[in-house]
Scaffold this motif. Structure first.
Motif, PDB file in Angstrom:
ATOM      1  N   ALA A  88       0.774  -1.577  -0.098  1.00 12.99           N
ATOM      2  CA  ALA A  88       0.373  -0.123   0.096  1.00 12.99           C
ATOM      3  C   ALA A  88       0.789   1.170   0.147  1.00 12.99           C
ATOM      4  O   ALA A  88       0.694   2.393  -0.561  1.00 12.99           O
ATOM      5  N   ILE A  89       1.660   1.274   1.233  1.00 13.20           N
ATOM      6  CA  ILE A  89       2.753   2.742   1.134  1.00 13.20           C
ATOM      7  C   ILE A  89       3.505   2.402  -0.674  1.00 13.20           C
ATOM      8  O   ILE A  89       3.436   3.830  -0.842  1.00 13.20           O
ATOM      9  N   THR A  90       3.975   1.498  -1.829  1.00 12.90           N
ATOM     10  CA  THR A  90       4.678   1.800  -2.374  1.00 12.90           C
ATOM     11  C   THR A  90       3.964   2.485  -3.261  1.00 12.90           C
ATOM     12  O   THR A  90       3.914   2.825  -4.381  1.00 12.90           O
ATOM     13  N   GLY A  91       2.210   2.472  -3.491  1.00 15.37           N
ATOM     14  CA  GLY A  91       1.350   2.688  -4.224  1.00 15.37           C
ATOM     15  C   GLY A  91       1.008   3.631  -4.280  1.00 15.37           C
ATOM     16  O   GLY A  91      -0.254   4.173  -4.395  1.00 15.37           O
ATOM     17  N   MET A  92       1.779   4.731  -3.026  1.00 13.48           N
ATOM     18  CA  MET A  92       0.773   5.989  -2.619  1.00 13.48           C
ATOM     19  C   MET A  92       1.462   7.364  -3.891  1.00 13.48           C
ATOM     20  O   MET A  92       2.524   6.966  -4.239  1.00 13.48           O
ATOM     21  N   THR A  93       0.628   7.518  -4.320  1.00  8.70           N
ATOM     22  CA  THR A  93       1.109   8.334  -4.836  1.00  8.70           C
ATOM     23  C   THR A  93       1.609  10.413  -4.238  1.00  8.70           C
ATOM     24  O   THR A  93       0.815   9.649  -2.933  1.00  8.70           O
ATOM     25  N   PHE A  94       1.448  10.593  -5.595  1.00  5.30           N
ATOM     26  CA  PHE A  94       2.143  12.279  -4.856  1.00  5.30           C
ATOM     27  C   PHE A  94       1.089  12.911  -3.864  1.00  5.30           C
ATOM     28  O   PHE A  94       1.066  13.432  -3.382  1.00  5.30           O
ATOM     29  N   THR A  95       0.262  13.054  -4.588  1.00  2.35           N
ATOM     30  CA  THR A  95      -1.613  13.783  -4.136  1.00  2.35           C
ATOM     31  C   THR A  95      -2.222  13.362  -3.150  1.00  2.35           C
ATOM     32  O   THR A  95      -2.539  13.765  -1.697  1.00  2.35           O
ATOM     33  N   ASP A  96      -1.120  11.241  -2.373  1.00  2.25           N
ATOM     34  CA  ASP A  96      -1.479  11.205  -1.605  1.00  2.25           C
ATOM     35  C   ASP A  96      -0.706  11.647  -0.137  1.00  2.25           C
ATOM     36  O   ASP A  96      -1.177  11.886   0.744  1.00  2.25           O
ATOM     37  N   ALA A  97       0.488  11.751  -0.440  1.00  3.47           N
ATOM     38  CA  ALA A  97       1.345  12.246   0.156  1.00  3.47           C
ATOM     39  C   ALA A  97       1.202  13.726   0.828  1.00  3.47           C
ATOM     40  O   ALA A  97       1.537  13.821   1.797  1.00  3.47           O
ATOM     41  N   LYS A  98       1.034  14.041  -0.594  1.00  2.00           N
ATOM     42  CA  LYS A  98       0.255  15.739   0.119  1.00  2.00           C
ATOM     43  C   LYS A  98      -0.799  16.608   0.734  1.00  2.00           C
ATOM     44  O   LYS A  98      -0.682  16.826   1.972  1.00  2.00           O
ATOM     45  N   ASN A  99      -2.037  15.184   0.404  1.00  4.05           N
ATOM     46  CA  ASN A  99      -3.606  15.222   1.473  1.00  4.05           C
ATOM     47  C   ASN A  99      -2.710  14.434   2.957  1.00  4.05           C
ATOM     48  O   ASN A  99      -3.554  15.060   3.884  1.00  4.05           O
ATOM     49  N   ILE A 100      -1.720  13.362   2.810  1.00  4.63           N
ATOM     50  CA  ILE A 100      -1.438  12.889   4.466  1.00  4.63           C
ATOM     51  C   ILE A 100      -0.925  14.144   5.437  1.00  4.63           C
ATOM     52  O   ILE A 100      -0.530  14.228   6.330  1.00  4.63           O
ATOM     53  N   LEU A 101       0.572  15.084   4.100  1.00  3.17           N
ATOM     54  CA  LEU A 101       1.022  15.893   4.994  1.00  3.17           C
ATOM     55  C   LEU A 101       0.251  17.263   5.683  1.00  3.17           C
ATOM     56  O   LEU A 101       0.452  17.952   6.639  1.00  3.17           O
ATOM     57  N   ALA A 102      -0.163  17.039   4.700  1.00  3.38           N
ATOM     58  CA  ALA A 102      -1.506  18.355   5.283  1.00  3.38           C
ATOM     59  C   ALA A 102      -2.445  17.863   5.739  1.00  3.38           C
ATOM     60  O   ALA A 102      -3.160  18.793   6.866  1.00  3.38           O
ATOM     61  N   GLY A 103      -2.714  16.637   6.656  1.00  2.00           N
ATOM     62  CA  GLY A 103      -3.818  16.078   7.610  1.00  2.00           C
ATOM     63  C   GLY A 103      -3.758  16.915   8.712  1.00  2.00           C
ATOM     64  O   GLY A 103      -2.317  16.652   9.471  1.00  2.00           O
ATOM     65  N   SER A 104      -4.602  16.044   9.253  1.00  4.13           N
ATOM     66  CA  SER A 104      -4.332  15.418  10.834  1.00  4.13           C
ATOM     67  C   SER A 104      -3.036  15.035  11.069  1.00  4.13           C
ATOM     68  O   SER A 104      -2.693  13.521  10.152  1.00  4.13           O
ATOM     69  N   GLU A 105      -2.816  14.600  13.056  1.00  2.00           N
ATOM     70  CA  GLU A 105      -2.096  13.834  13.278  1.00  2.00           C
ATOM     71  C   GLU A 105      -2.343  11.950  13.385  1.00  2.00           C
ATOM     72  O   GLU A 105      -1.710  11.362  12.962  1.00  2.00           O
ATOM     73  N   ASP A 106      -3.534  12.237  12.069  1.00  2.00           N
ATOM     74  CA  ASP A 106      -3.236  10.701  11.933  1.00  2.00           C
ATOM     75  C   ASP A 106      -3.634  10.472  10.524  1.00  2.00           C
ATOM     76  O   ASP A 106      -4.352   8.772  10.255  1.00  2.00           O
ATOM     77  N   ALA A 107      -3.511  11.088   9.757  1.00  2.00           N
ATOM     78  CA  ALA A 107      -4.076  11.086   8.387  1.00  2.00           C
ATOM     79  C   ALA A 107      -3.345   9.870   7.298  1.00  2.00           C
ATOM     80  O   ALA A 107      -3.596   9.151   6.862  1.00  2.00           O
ATOM     81  N   ALA A 108      -1.674   9.582   7.607  1.00  2.00           N
ATOM     82  CA  ALA A 108      -1.563   8.657   7.380  1.00  2.00           C
ATOM     83  C   ALA A 108      -1.456   7.012   7.163  1.00  2.00           C
ATOM     84  O   ALA A 108      -2.098   6.520   6.896  1.00  2.00           O
ATOM     85  N   THR A 109      -2.465   6.897   8.514  1.00  2.00           N
ATOM     86  CA  THR A 109      -2.567   6.194   9.398  1.00  2.00           C
ATOM     87  C   THR A 109      -4.430   5.772   9.293  1.00  2.00           C
ATOM     88  O   THR A 109      -4.319   4.535   8.302  1.00  2.00           O
ATOM     89  N   SER A 110      -4.860   6.480   8.473  1.00  2.00           N
ATOM     90  CA  SER A 110      -5.887   6.846   7.830  1.00  2.00           C
ATOM     91  C   SER A 110      -6.187   6.002   6.257  1.00  2.00           C
ATOM     92  O   SER A 110      -7.038   5.758   6.396  1.00  2.00           O
TER      93      SER A 110
END
Length: 204
Positions: A88-110
């Motif tokens: 799942a991590i390998t398949g992460m896109t830039f958009t996913d990463a950008k949203n996670i970085l700007a998201g809540s403290e558990d955005a990556a976990t979500s």
């Protein structure tokens, strides 16, 4: 500081990889669930009466063993989660990463939960069932239910413990990933590589 799309996506992947290897791996060890109050699997509501009744009739040791063996089955099964998370991590896109970085403290976990929960449940369920046999949970719980159902004034009960432990084990996995994500977001000292420092400086 300007970071490329590749840097941002790579930094988030690195953070998740570290979180999984550091925290989820702990759950696979003996007592990874059983002695971790954050994720310890307790009895479902419909079995709390069973627990109370067994203790009332002097069968507290048996009740304790039942809870321990549910956790042992989860510890035995959780190793299968790591390669699924890695995919799942390998398949992460830039958009996913950008949203996670700007998201809540558990955005990556979500993100991971959304990307992996169905696949993990389908993988976990049969493994939990096998783990029940491997660690002896099936025999303990057969003994518990036989003794309970034979007690006076009790109503026969046969819960689906495989489904329950599968769901609880998954919940524990995501909780531990969230613990690590929160640490990396909140503490500069937890950012153990230059890339992590640069990427998470954006959200500080």
């Amino acid at each position: 500081m300007v970071l490329s799309k590749t840097d941002i996506a790579s930094g988030l992947r690195q953070a998740l990889d570290f979180g999984i290897n550091k925290q989820v791996s702990k759950l696979t060890a003996k007592d990874g669930f059983f002695k971790n109050e954050l994720v310890k699997i307790l009895l479902p509501d419909e079995l709390k009466k069973v627990d109370k009744t067994l203790r009332k009739f002097g069968l507290g040791d048996l009740a304790d063993k039942g809870i321990e063996y549910l956790n042992r089955a989860a510890e035995d099964a959780v190793g299968v989660a790591i390669p699924i998370f890695t995919d799942a991590i390998t398949g992460m896109t830039f958009t996913d990463a950008k949203n996670i970085l700007a998201g809540s403290e558990d955005a990556a976990t979500s993100y991971l939960q959304k990307a992996t929960s169905k696949q993990l449940y389908d993988k976990f369920n049969p493994i939990i069932k096998q783990s029940f046999q491997k660690v002896g949970a099936d025999k303990i719980w057969e003994t518990i239910m036989t003794k309970y159902n034979a007690l006076p004034m009790t109503k026969d009960i046969n819960p689906n413990l495989t489904d329950y432990v599968t769901t609880e084990a998954l919940s524990g996995v995501y909780k531990m990933v969230a613990v690590e994500e929160k640490e990396i977001r909140a503490k500069v000292s937890e950012r153990s590589t230059d890339l992590l420092k640069k990427v998470f400086a954006i959200q500080d």
